[in-house]
Scaffold this active site. Structure first.
Site, PDB file in Angstrom:
ATOM      1  CB  THR A 116      -1.020  -0.010   1.159  1.00  0.00           C
ATOM      2  OG1 THR A 116      -1.831   1.171   1.055  1.00  0.00           O
ATOM      3  CG2 THR A 116      -0.385  -0.050   2.535  1.00  0.00           C
ATOM      4  CD  GLU A 117      -1.233   3.851  -3.069  1.00  0.00           C
ATOM      5  OE1 GLU A 117      -1.222   2.614  -2.911  1.00  0.00           O
ATOM      6  OE2 GLU A 117      -2.094   4.440  -3.753  1.00  0.00           O
TER       7      GLU A 117
END
Lengths: 227, 231, 227, 231
Positions: free
Chosen positions: A57-58
């Site tokens: 997840t960024e």
């Protein structure tokens, strides 16, 4: 290595959950994957333990787990959609600079994004409708579009007004150029590559029927069978 | 930078922020948002601010409170739109706030570049899109890039989990997000933490932000906000 | 704020240890400092606890302690000269990318380097004699030269052959341009800045004597008194 | 990259390195030097290698052993000269090895850029010096910069302290040095560690190199070499 186009005619178009399951099955074992916010998030529910897929997840995590419920909710642990999530064993945290370096550097195997439009050459439009009253917000969409080794799109093939979302050329503001390699839709799955647009499979429609529908929306893209 | 100071109140910590300052504000949504420092900044009254942050506020707390008090001239962010970003949305639609949208990874890398002394860098993100319009481009070994410049701040306001008395920081889970890079990119970095331990109380192998980047620390009571969703 | 040039005439030139102590005293309280390999390393021995100076070593540590002896020697903990060192409370480790980002980003207050030559405008030559049989090796010298807020040089003012090392223009390969702000030598300390070369103090020589010696080596640099 | 493999021997780990490969080798002097992998590479026999490393070997161990076996065509490093770099020194003076000297911070940032997908960057280090000759320069906001390009590798050989079974890594003290950035910059990253623990055995907040960057791991016996000094 490839098999001919499969026409699934004993059924209608896929529901989004079915499409999520189909994509989940196609993700190679051991891949590092980023699932965009919205529909692609559902893919996580269909990944199996045996696949050993690791979710990025960024906002700074590798090894993201399922959505958090009840006492597991921790405001310091969310996904890119700001939804509380959980850890998996072997996860790790890093800051935003490192997280996007990971993405931009081409280390993710697959990323799955929603889209407003995808062109036959893989251009992606998914961040801005182009409407003047729409507040622009790009988030990580442009970074994801150019970052992963394979960018898959998950969308319905036709918009609510009947227009095709697989287009000759995107008319909406672009997210990235020539970045999409595969398009998963409710009625067909397409590979985009040097050979052009190749249909992997159809759902509830023949290949010829698909061509007719796309042509009826004004498209000129040649849609090839896989042999 | 000289030694980190540990202050008693958030009000002291933000007292010298002047009108027109550029302030980097940590957090991704509410995770890592420096609520107490932002509330102190509302009380302090500095206006005409440029805010650099991933989002543009949620509900009426933190960054949204600063916007609601009309202290912000411009927001540089990747994703202003949230399910509960109504304060920003109304100001924007009324033409009362400027917005510069930057892809999230470019925002991060530009902030890092400011802290790392990089003059500019060629980045593949956004090539051929409206967000690269007017920017210099270049092809390097067959790939297309856009030239991106650093984003620095007069101040950074960030939230960390724990500090030691020297100013070393560790974070918690995905609340780490922009904290470490923003700490490096501002003239003055102000940090709110839940916990201050004696020097030596953080394993040197696990320090995420070394003390050199931290100017002021305030310990605040931990509190949890409802997390808003995107869009 | 400044005081006039002080001529210390009751003594001879400084020994290198005395020079190290002088520099140590001039480093502001609470500074973050990098000491180059060679002579500058000695400065650490003269820093006091009260000064609270934090030493950076470019191989990835802030809060470096004294040289390690005996059982304290750990091959995984060295300074930039590969000499085993110790930790101090509140130290931290980071990788080379982050370490040089810290330096290049201007976060260090002071760095003290040795030099072959320094020009009147602050150009530094300290990495390569320029001799054809000398194996070039720059290490972190160029990064240090441009990284710290203040770059001090510590050197003898004259080379063994009698030539001055504070020169009109460096003849040896450069390390950095206009980067040195102060030069500590055995016979005088100089500030380099917009006013030119200003003498802070002399040791065992008068200001006029210093000018004569520099001129006798062929130098044309104007050396100013501080008033 | 797919899942990290944990191998039994260093020989297996380096078996596929081909003649002419570019190999990033971790370590600063002897701290963090992947001795066992380098010794396996000597046994394996690949030649005509380009080595990217901070130094050019100490004594006759590790990198120096590879040089002594005449497997290296070119060294890209910041500081070849050491008190005990006689193997390199002799080859260099005999014209039997190429040398490219890169300022240490540029070496680090160029390796990081390769891992981070940056096409090139403007760097203030080395402006006006012989090491910037022939390179493009640019003035940005009054400061001078040199354009620097990424350095990537076909392989990285690094040494870490501990891995978990997924491939997450932590390092020890200043032996961390080039490990994390080199792990990100090579097609295949091979790591020797003193210790492998079960997945979950490393606190996720303290992971330095996430598993995504690690392809192969070999556990080796810890050993300590005498540390050579810089000249």
């Amino acid at each position: 290595m490839t098999s001919p186009t499969v026409e699934h005619l004993d059924r209608g178009p896929l529901h989004m959950d079915e499409l999520a399951r189909l994509i989940a099955r196609d993700i190679p074992t051991g891949s590092f994957v980023n699932l965009g916010i919205g529909q692609p998030t559902k893919i996580a529910d269909h990944l199996t333990q045996e696949q050993g897929v690791v979710l990025h997840t960024e906002n700074g995590m590798l090894g993201m787990g399922r959505k958090a419920e009840g006492d597991d909710i921790d405001p310091d642990l969310t996904n890119a959609g700001k939804v509380p999530v959980t850890e998996t064993p072997g996860c790790s945290y890093f800051h935003h600079g490192d997280s996007f370096a990971m993405m931009r550097g081409g280390h993710l195997d697959v990323c799955v994004l929603g889209a407003f439009q995808v062109s036959a050459t893989g251009d992606l439009a998914n961040w801005h409708t182009g409407q003047p009253d729409d507040i622009p917000a790009v988030g990580g969409a442009m970074d994801l579009a150019i970052g992963a080794k394979d960018v898959y799109v998950m969308m319905t093939l036709f918009a609510k007004d009947g227009s095709a979302k697989l287009v000759d050329r995107c008319t909406m503001p672009l997210t990235g150029l020539a970045c999409v390699s595969r398009v998963y839709t409710d009625v067909a799955v397409f590979d985009l590559g040097p050979d052009g647009v190749v249909v992997r499979q159809t759902f509830g429609i023949t290949l010829d029927g698909l061509r007719d529908r796309l042509r009826s929306t004004g498209g000129h893209t040649v849609v090839l069978a896989r042999t | 930078m000289s030694r980190t100071r540990i202050l008693d109140t958030s009000d002291e910590a933000v007292a010298d922020i002047q009108d027109g300052a550029t302030v980097l504000v940590g957090g991704f949504g509410l995770a890592g948002m420096p609520f107490d420092l932002l509330e102190a900044l509302v009380r302090q009254g500095a206006s005409d601010l440029t805010i650099v942050s991933n989002n543009a506020g949620n509900g009426e707390v933190g960054l949204a409170a600063l916007l609601k008090a009309r202290r912000v001239r411009k927001v540089i962010c990747s994703f202003p739109r949230q399910s509960d970003s109504y304060v920003f949305d109304a100001l924007y639609r009324a033409g009362q706030i400027e917005l510069e949208v930057v892809p999230q990874g470019n925002l991060a890398e530009r902030i890092r570049a400011a802290g790392a002394g990089i003059g500019a860098f060629y980045c593949p993100t956004g090539v051929g899109t409206p967000l690269a319009e007017g920017k210099e481009t270049r092809t390097i070994e067959g790939r297309h890039y856009v030239l991106e410049h650093p984003i620095s701040g007069d101040y950074s306001l960030i939230s960390a989990h724990r500090a030691d008395e020297m100013g070393n920081l560790v974070y918690r889970k995905t609340a780490r997000n922009f904290g470490p890079i923003m700490a490096s990119a501002a003239t003055t970095t102000i940090v709110q933490v839940s916990d201050v331990v004696a020097t030596g109380g953080i394993d040197p192998e696990t320090v995420v932000t070394p003390s050199i980047y931290v100017d002021r620390i305030v310990r605040v009571e931990a509190r949890h906000h409802i997390v808003g969703g995107a869009r």
